[in-house]
Enzyme design. Structure first.
Site, short mmCIF file in Angstrom:
data_model
loop_
_atom_site.label_atom_id
_atom_site.label_comp_id
_atom_site.label_asym_id
_atom_site.label_seq_id
_atom_site.Cartn_x
_atom_site.Cartn_y
_atom_site.Cartn_z
CG ASP A 1 2.74 -7.94 2.95
OD1 ASP A 1 3.91 -7.54 2.89
OD2 ASP A 1 1.83 -7.53 2.19
CD GLU B 1 7.87 -6.59 -0.90
OE1 GLU B 1 8.96 -6.59 -0.31
OE2 GLU B 1 7.00 -5.74 -0.69
CB THR C 1 9.28 -1.16 2.41
OG1 THR C 1 9.07 -2.55 2.20
CG2 THR C 1 10.47 -0.71 1.60
CG ASP D 1 8.05 -8.56 2.70
OD1 ASP D 1 8.98 -7.91 2.21
OD2 ASP D 1 6.94 -8.06 2.98
CB ILE E 1 12.52 -4.67 3.90
CG1 ILE E 1 13.98 -4.81 3.50
CG2 ILE E 1 12.38 -3.68 5.07
CD1 ILE E 1 14.65 -3.49 3.08
CG ASP E 2 6.11 -7.01 6.38
OD1 ASP E 2 5.56 -6.29 5.54
OD2 ASP E 2 5.51 -7.53 7.34
C1 IPD Z 1 3.53 -3.61 4.04
C2 IPD Z 1 3.46 -3.72 5.55
C3 IPD Z 1 2.37 -2.84 6.12
C4 IPD Z 1 1.03 -3.08 5.46
C5 IPD Z 1 1.14 -2.97 3.96
C6 IPD Z 1 2.20 -3.92 3.42
P1 IPD Z 1 5.84 -4.08 2.73
O1 IPD Z 1 4.46 -4.53 3.51
O2 IPD Z 1 3.27 -5.05 5.96
O3 IPD Z 1 2.19 -3.05 7.49
O4 IPD Z 1 0.11 -2.14 5.95
O5 IPD Z 1 -0.11 -3.25 3.40
O6 IPD Z 1 2.27 -3.76 2.02
O7 IPD Z 1 5.38 -3.40 1.47
O8 IPD Z 1 6.53 -3.14 3.63
O9 IPD Z 1 6.55 -5.34 2.51
#
Ligand code: IPD
Length: 269
Positions: free
Chosen positions: A215, A70, A92, A87, A89-90
């Site tokens: 993600d 990421e 974030t 990823d 921290i999914d």
């Molecule tokens: C996000 C999360 C979130 C989703 C966003 C993503 P991140 O990933 O998975 O649920 O709605 O579109 O970007 O940015 O926290 O790795």
């Protein structure tokens, strides 16, 4: 007991170790919420540090594999047939706001196929794993997608576009249709866990537009190995490439795909 291939063993060990660091960082977030500077810089440092740590651990165990990260983007390795998709921290935004719902997501691709997957929520200590052809597991428990067939009894999860992101009109049409035909809609904010929740039958279906490969890569394999169907929003197999995703059990997948297709069409007409 889940079958843990040597690669999956390495991935779960790396996720556990990085998860301990994230828990420590998460403890700091509460204090930072009330400081004027806010936690944004701290979180972006934690994100990068976690990614570097995962990369180091995995490189040590599997030298030569490539990465799709990421933060760090594409890192080619001499072994062109394997790469990790990570990823750190999914979720974030959840993490940044002190909401204890985020995950480390790691997938392994071999010759372009997803073969191993880990989604780890360090707060709840829930480790979701899958190995191609070997099923999906939550800790030691085998996962199965829900058996519900009726949309009006089903819980759907989604991701809501925000400021500067996504087609709001299309989403609002989809949401209106989902609200009026299902038992409820949830937005938890971590795509990898949304997919893991579909795999474990907590959610009956999940859709979102505009995601990135890191993600969803691990979650896609986990849903498929739990007996679910994952597609893009045209019903094709390109969810990872397009970032538009629908995951559900087979009967609901068909129904939700139609609901979303009709809604998106009505938003455009
Ligand atoms: C996000 C999360 C979130 C989703 C966003 C993503 P991140 O990933 O998975 O649920 O709605 O579109 O970007 O940015 O926290 O790795």
């Amino acid at each position: 007991m889940p079958y843990l291939s040597p690669a999956l063993n390495v991935m779960t060990a790396a996720a556990r170790k990085a998860g301990r660091g994230l828990i420590r960082d998460f403890g700091e977030i509460e204090n930072l919420q009330v400081s004027l500077k806010g936690p944004a810089d701290f979180v972006s440092t934690a994100d990068k540090r976690t990614e570097n740590q995962l990369r180091e651990e995995l490189s040590r165990a599997r030298p030569g594999y490539g990465f799709l990260l990421e933060e760090g983007g594409v890192v080619d390795g001499p072994d062109k047939s394997h790469r990790f998709i990570i990823d750190p921290i999914d979720g974030t935004t959840n993490f940044l706001h002190g909401i204890p719902h985020f995950a480390i997501s790691i997938a392994l691709e071999r010759e372009g196929q997803l073969v191993s997957a880990v989604v780890f929520n360090p707060v709840t200590d829930e480790m979701y794993v899958a190995e191609k052809g070997q099923g999906a597991f939550l800790n030691d428990k085998r996962l199965r997608v829900s058996a519900r067939k009726k949309l009006n009894e089903s819980i759907l999860a989604t991701g809501i576009p925000w400021l500067g992101r996504g087609e709001h009109a299309t989403f609002l049409a989809e949401l209106a249709a989902a609200m009026s035909q299902s038992a409820g809609v949830r937005r938890f904010g971590t795509a990898s866990l949304d997919l893991a929740f579909v795999a474990s039958g907590r959610f009956d279906a999940y859709w979102e537009r505009g995601l990135s490969p890191w993600d969803v890569a691990a979650g896609i394999l986990i849903v498929r190995e739990a007996g679910g169907v994952v597609s893009d929003l045209d019903g094709g197999a390109r969810a990872l490439e397009t970032g538009h995703i629908l995951a559900a059990n087979e009967p609901l997948h068909r129904q939700v795909l139609k609901l979303l297709t009709d809604a998106a069409r009505s938003a455009k007409s």
